[in-house]
Design an enzyme around this catalytic site. Structure first.
Site, PDB file in Angstrom:
ATOM      1  N   TYR A 167      35.783   7.691  26.519  1.00  0.00           N
ATOM      2  CA  TYR A 167      35.764   6.485  27.372  1.00  0.00           C
ATOM      3  C   TYR A 167      36.049   6.850  28.827  1.00  0.00           C
ATOM      4  CZ  TYR A 167      36.941   1.637  28.705  1.00  0.00           C
ATOM      5  OH  TYR A 167      36.992   0.401  29.308  1.00  0.00           O
ATOM      6  N   ALA A 169      35.654   9.707  30.299  1.00  0.00           N
ATOM      7  CA  ALA A 169      34.503  10.471  30.834  1.00  0.00           C
ATOM      8  C   ALA A 169      33.414   9.506  31.288  1.00  0.00           C
ATOM      9  CB  ALA A 169      33.957  11.408  29.761  1.00  0.00           C
TER      10      ALA A 169
END
Ligand code: NAI
Length: 259
Positions: A167, A169
């Site tokens: 998430y 990233a």
């Protein structure tokens, strides 16, 4: 031409524009859709399937405000489905003036144990979708010589969060993509910005444990969770002419989570 009903601000010279909000059957997306409808936009709602709209009245609530609303189902992680949707919205409403990239998912887990597919899925839904939609709707806006794009990032993309390698990233990528798109589209009179919500009460955050919620609350200066309307208000501002010289920015909306 369709989509040219008068705006709600009483100025008959201003014609209604169109906003498309991805993942808008519930949560933050639904609140943004309602707020932009109040601002006078015709609304293109989107979610994965019709079933997502079965138990809510979002489309009717929007129409009751005197603007038009229509549901366009598409999985925004899929380029071809986005292409069809953007074409259909343009045909239905005539213009695409605002794009809100809101659709997003979490599939949390510690990095050491996260299966590859769980990583890839979140990247596809949260990040690839933003490329798909900014490219396709952005090309419509380039031809119109104006537009506003707002991407939903997250504090997890700014500061990281244990259990959210996938998430965070995807949300950090969205911040970079927002700046790149702002630089590419700025000369075309298209503003591209992001908002980074902190902890907002929605079905997504309802999934957290009580312990996780209490820990979050401790770190928030305002000692409360945010509401979906508090996100929608900032998005509305970024779509307005008051924000006409704001682009490439990520505005944190977190009640002071990071200070
Ligand atoms: P939510 O889970 O309530 O709503 C997300 C919507 O996106 C759902 O209706 C879902 O069906 C839809 N969606 C999921 N995958 C899709 C796909 N492939 N194609 C089309 N639609 C899809 O989530 P919430 O809380 O309203 O979040 C909205 C956005 O705000 C997300 O991008 C999320 O990451 C971001 N955000 C939310 C925070 C919170 O505290 N709720 C904090 C920071 C960011």
């Amino acid at each position: 031409m369709k989509g040219e009903s008068p705006a709600l601000n009483g100025d008959m010279d201003i014609m209604a524009k169109t906003a498309i909000i991805t993942g808008s059957s519930r949560g933050i997306g639904a609140a943004i859709a309602l707020r932009l409808a109040k601002d006078g936009y015709n609304i293109a709602l989107n979610d994965l399937n019709e079933g997502m709209f079965e138990n809510n009245s979002i489309a009717d609530d929007i129409k009751a405000l005197g603007v038009e609303a229509e549901i366009f189902c598409a999985d925004v992680s899929k380029y071809d489905q986005c292409e069809e949707m953007v074409k259909a919205v343009k045909e239905r409403f005539g213009t695409i003036d605002v794009l809100i990239n809101n659709a997003g998912i979490t599939r949390d887990g510690l990095m050491a144990r996260m299966p590859e597919e769980q990583y890839d899925m979140v990247i596809a839904v949260n990040q690839k979708s933003v490329f798909n939609m900014m490219k396709l709707a952005g090309n419509v806006m380039i031809r119109q010589k104006q537009g506003k794009i707002i991407n939903l990032a997250s504090v997890a993309g700014l500061y990281g969060n244990p259990g959210q390698i996938n998430y965070s990233a995807s949300k950090a990528a969205i911040i970079g993509m927002t700046m790149t798109a702002a630089k590419e589209l700025g000369s075309r009179n298209i503003n591209v910005n992001a908002v980074a919500p902190g902890f907002i009460s929605t079905p997504m955050t309802d999934k957290l444990t009580e312990e996780q919620k209490a820990k979050m609350l401790e770190a928030i200066a305002m000692k409360r969770y945010g509401t979906v309307d508090e996100i929608a208000g900032v998005v509305s501002f970024l779509c307005s002419e008051d924000a006409s010289y704001v682009t490439g920015q990520t505005i944190e909306i977190s009640g002071g989570l990071s200070m």
